[in-house]
Design a protein around this motif. Structure first.
Motif, PDB file in Angstrom:
ATOM      1  N   SER A 119      -2.249   1.635  -3.914  1.00 23.88           N
ATOM      2  CA  SER A 119      -1.536   1.473  -2.653  1.00 23.88           C
ATOM      3  C   SER A 119      -1.346   2.815  -1.948  1.00 23.88           C
ATOM      4  O   SER A 119      -1.027   3.820  -2.588  1.00 23.88           O
ATOM      5  CB  SER A 119      -0.177   0.822  -2.891  1.00 23.88           C
ATOM      6  OG  SER A 119       0.493   0.628  -1.666  1.00 23.88           O
ATOM      7  N   GLU A 131      -8.669  -6.352   0.265  1.00 19.55           N
ATOM      8  CA  GLU A 131      -8.049  -5.082   0.617  1.00 19.55           C
ATOM      9  C   GLU A 131      -9.068  -4.146   1.256  1.00 19.55           C
ATOM     10  O   GLU A 131     -10.266  -4.291   1.076  1.00 19.55           O
ATOM     11  CB  GLU A 131      -7.455  -4.417  -0.625  1.00 19.55           C
ATOM     12  CG  GLU A 131      -6.407  -5.263  -1.334  1.00 19.55           C
ATOM     13  CD  GLU A 131      -5.163  -5.542  -0.518  1.00 19.55           C
ATOM     14  OE1 GLU A 131      -4.907  -4.819   0.451  1.00 19.55           O
ATOM     15  OE2 GLU A 131      -4.444  -6.482  -0.853  1.00 19.55           O
ATOM     16  N   THR A 189      -3.334  -5.667   4.779  1.00 19.66           N
ATOM     17  CA  THR A 189      -2.222  -4.748   5.032  1.00 19.66           C
ATOM     18  C   THR A 189      -0.898  -5.355   4.611  1.00 19.66           C
ATOM     19  O   THR A 189      -0.772  -6.565   4.438  1.00 19.66           O
ATOM     20  CB  THR A 189      -2.128  -4.378   6.526  1.00 19.66           C
ATOM     21  OG1 THR A 189      -1.844  -5.566   7.278  1.00 19.66           O
ATOM     22  CG2 THR A 189      -3.394  -3.729   7.021  1.00 19.66           C
ATOM     23  N   SER A 190       0.080  -4.494   4.473  1.00 19.76           N
ATOM     24  CA  SER A 190       1.449  -4.906   4.213  1.00 19.76           C
ATOM     25  C   SER A 190       2.339  -4.107   5.152  1.00 19.76           C
ATOM     26  O   SER A 190       2.124  -2.910   5.345  1.00 19.76           O
ATOM     27  CB  SER A 190       1.806  -4.605   2.755  1.00 19.76           C
ATOM     28  OG  SER A 190       3.171  -4.814   2.519  1.00 19.76           O
ATOM     29  N   GLN A 191       3.311  -4.762   5.748  1.00 23.90           N
ATOM     30  CA  GLN A 191       4.280  -4.119   6.637  1.00 23.90           C
ATOM     31  C   GLN A 191       3.594  -3.427   7.825  1.00 23.90           C
ATOM     32  O   GLN A 191       3.968  -2.321   8.205  1.00 23.90           O
ATOM     33  CB  GLN A 191       5.149  -3.131   5.864  1.00 23.90           C
ATOM     34  CG  GLN A 191       5.925  -3.776   4.745  1.00 23.90           C
ATOM     35  CD  GLN A 191       6.696  -2.782   3.908  1.00 23.90           C
ATOM     36  OE1 GLN A 191       6.504  -1.578   3.997  1.00 23.90           O
ATOM     37  NE2 GLN A 191       7.590  -3.290   3.070  1.00 23.90           N
ATOM     38  N   GLU A 246      -4.327  -9.917   5.681  1.00 25.76           N
ATOM     39  CA  GLU A 246      -4.656  -9.968   4.262  1.00 25.76           C
ATOM     40  C   GLU A 246      -4.828  -8.578   3.645  1.00 25.76           C
ATOM     41  O   GLU A 246      -4.609  -8.393   2.454  1.00 25.76           O
ATOM     42  CB  GLU A 246      -5.935 -10.780   4.038  1.00 25.76           C
ATOM     43  CG  GLU A 246      -5.794 -12.251   4.369  1.00 25.76           C
ATOM     44  CD  GLU A 246      -5.903 -12.552   5.860  1.00 25.76           C
ATOM     45  OE1 GLU A 246      -6.356 -11.675   6.623  1.00 25.76           O
ATOM     46  OE2 GLU A 246      -5.522 -13.666   6.260  1.00 25.76           O
ATOM     47  N   ARG A 297      -4.354  -1.072   0.167  1.00 23.49           N
ATOM     48  CA  ARG A 297      -4.918  -0.668  -1.121  1.00 23.49           C
ATOM     49  C   ARG A 297      -6.325  -0.143  -0.932  1.00 23.49           C
ATOM     50  O   ARG A 297      -7.131  -0.746  -0.231  1.00 23.49           O
ATOM     51  CB  ARG A 297      -4.932  -1.847  -2.098  1.00 23.49           C
ATOM     52  CG  ARG A 297      -3.554  -2.257  -2.524  1.00 23.49           C
ATOM     53  CD  ARG A 297      -3.631  -3.251  -3.685  1.00 23.49           C
ATOM     54  NE  ARG A 297      -2.321  -3.461  -4.243  1.00 23.49           N
ATOM     55  CZ  ARG A 297      -1.765  -2.681  -5.168  1.00 23.49           C
ATOM     56  NH1 ARG A 297      -2.416  -1.649  -5.640  1.00 23.49           N
ATOM     57  NH2 ARG A 297      -0.562  -2.943  -5.625  1.00 23.49           N
ATOM     58  N   PHE A 352       1.115   1.100   8.172  1.00 23.49           N
ATOM     59  CA  PHE A 352       1.036  -0.014   7.234  1.00 23.49           C
ATOM     60  C   PHE A 352       0.746   0.512   5.839  1.00 23.49           C
ATOM     61  O   PHE A 352       0.430   1.688   5.654  1.00 23.49           O
ATOM     62  CB  PHE A 352      -0.046  -1.026   7.654  1.00 23.49           C
ATOM     63  CG  PHE A 352      -1.430  -0.456   7.799  1.00 23.49           C
ATOM     64  CD1 PHE A 352      -2.332  -0.472   6.738  1.00 23.49           C
ATOM     65  CD2 PHE A 352      -1.851   0.087   9.006  1.00 23.49           C
ATOM     66  CE1 PHE A 352      -3.614   0.039   6.878  1.00 23.49           C
ATOM     67  CE2 PHE A 352      -3.127   0.595   9.166  1.00 23.49           C
ATOM     68  CZ  PHE A 352      -4.013   0.574   8.092  1.00 23.49           C
ATOM     69  N   ASN A 353       0.865  -0.371   4.857  1.00 24.47           N
ATOM     70  CA  ASN A 353       0.467  -0.072   3.484  1.00 24.47           C
ATOM     71  C   ASN A 353      -0.830  -0.820   3.223  1.00 24.47           C
ATOM     72  O   ASN A 353      -0.984  -1.965   3.663  1.00 24.47           O
ATOM     73  CB  ASN A 353       1.539  -0.528   2.488  1.00 24.47           C
ATOM     74  CG  ASN A 353       2.810   0.272   2.626  1.00 24.47           C
ATOM     75  OD1 ASN A 353       2.781   1.492   2.714  1.00 24.47           O
ATOM     76  ND2 ASN A 353       3.944  -0.418   2.663  1.00 24.47           N
ATOM     77  N   LYS A 361       0.246   4.568   1.877  1.00 23.68           N
ATOM     78  CA  LYS A 361       0.941   4.447   3.159  1.00 23.68           C
ATOM     79  C   LYS A 361       0.016   5.043   4.212  1.00 23.68           C
ATOM     80  O   LYS A 361      -0.384   6.202   4.116  1.00 23.68           O
ATOM     81  CB  LYS A 361       2.274   5.210   3.125  1.00 23.68           C
ATOM     82  CG  LYS A 361       2.998   5.286   4.444  1.00 23.68           C
ATOM     83  CD  LYS A 361       3.570   3.955   4.857  1.00 23.68           C
ATOM     84  CE  LYS A 361       4.408   4.112   6.120  1.00 23.68           C
ATOM     85  NZ  LYS A 361       4.776   2.835   6.684  1.00 23.68           N
TER      86      LYS A 361
END
Length: 167
Positions: free
Chosen positions: A76, A143, A56-58, A54, A71, A68-69, A78
């Motif tokens: 946002s 986040e 993180t992204s990628q 929830e 917020r 990961f990405n 990296k």
């Protein structure tokens, strides 16, 4: 050929254990020149990151890096963390996880992306964690947000997690 460390495999296994049990996996990270994180959330050259699905992204957990990405305060970023810089992985809800030995420092926390090597001659065995009282906060979207916590004497300061080692 140099043998691959067990550390990235243990990190992936504990991440999977956390998610399978509905816990929120967090990593404690030593920040140096190779670590790419928002510096305003770093305290005493360390940061705690929520690495849940929830938050993180990628997310990519490789043998050398976790990337990961995420917020922070709605913006946002990296995130790139060398495996060697991970101090611990644990579940936020109960503090169960594993601490790793501190390896040789790769330099002071300044600009990310600087060339520095970080290897240990003979790493010590990782140790299980019983509890980690200090927790980073999460905003309404789940986040990652790291806020300084008061120290034991009540003063605002380090906000560092206190790890209790279980043998």
């Amino acid at each position: 050929m140099q043998e691959i460390s067990t550390k990235p495999y243990l990190l992936r296994a504990l991440y999977e254990w956390c998610t399978d049990n509905g816990y929120t996996p967090h990593i404690a990270v030593r920040v140096d020149n190779q670590t790419r994180v928002p510096r305003q959330f770093v305290r005493d050259n360390e940061i705690v990151l929520n690495i849940s699905f929830e938050a993180t992204s990628q997310l990519q957990m490789g043998n050398e890096w976790i990337e990961f990405n995420a917020r922070f305060s709605g913006k946002s970023h990296k995130i790139e963390v060398p495996i060697a810089n991970i101090l611990a992985i644990y579940a936020r809800e109960n503090g169960q996880g594993m601490a790793f030995p501190v390896e040789s420092a790769g330099g002071e926390a300044q600009d990310s992306g600087a060339d520095a090597t970080d290897e240990a001659d003979t790493p010590a065995a990782p140790r299980a964690l019983e509890s980690v009282p200090a927790e980073p906060a999460a905003d309404s979207d789940g986040e990652t947000v790291s806020k300084p916590q008061p120290d034991d004497d009540g003063s605002k300061g380090g906000g560092r997690a206190r790890l209790k080692i279980v043998k």
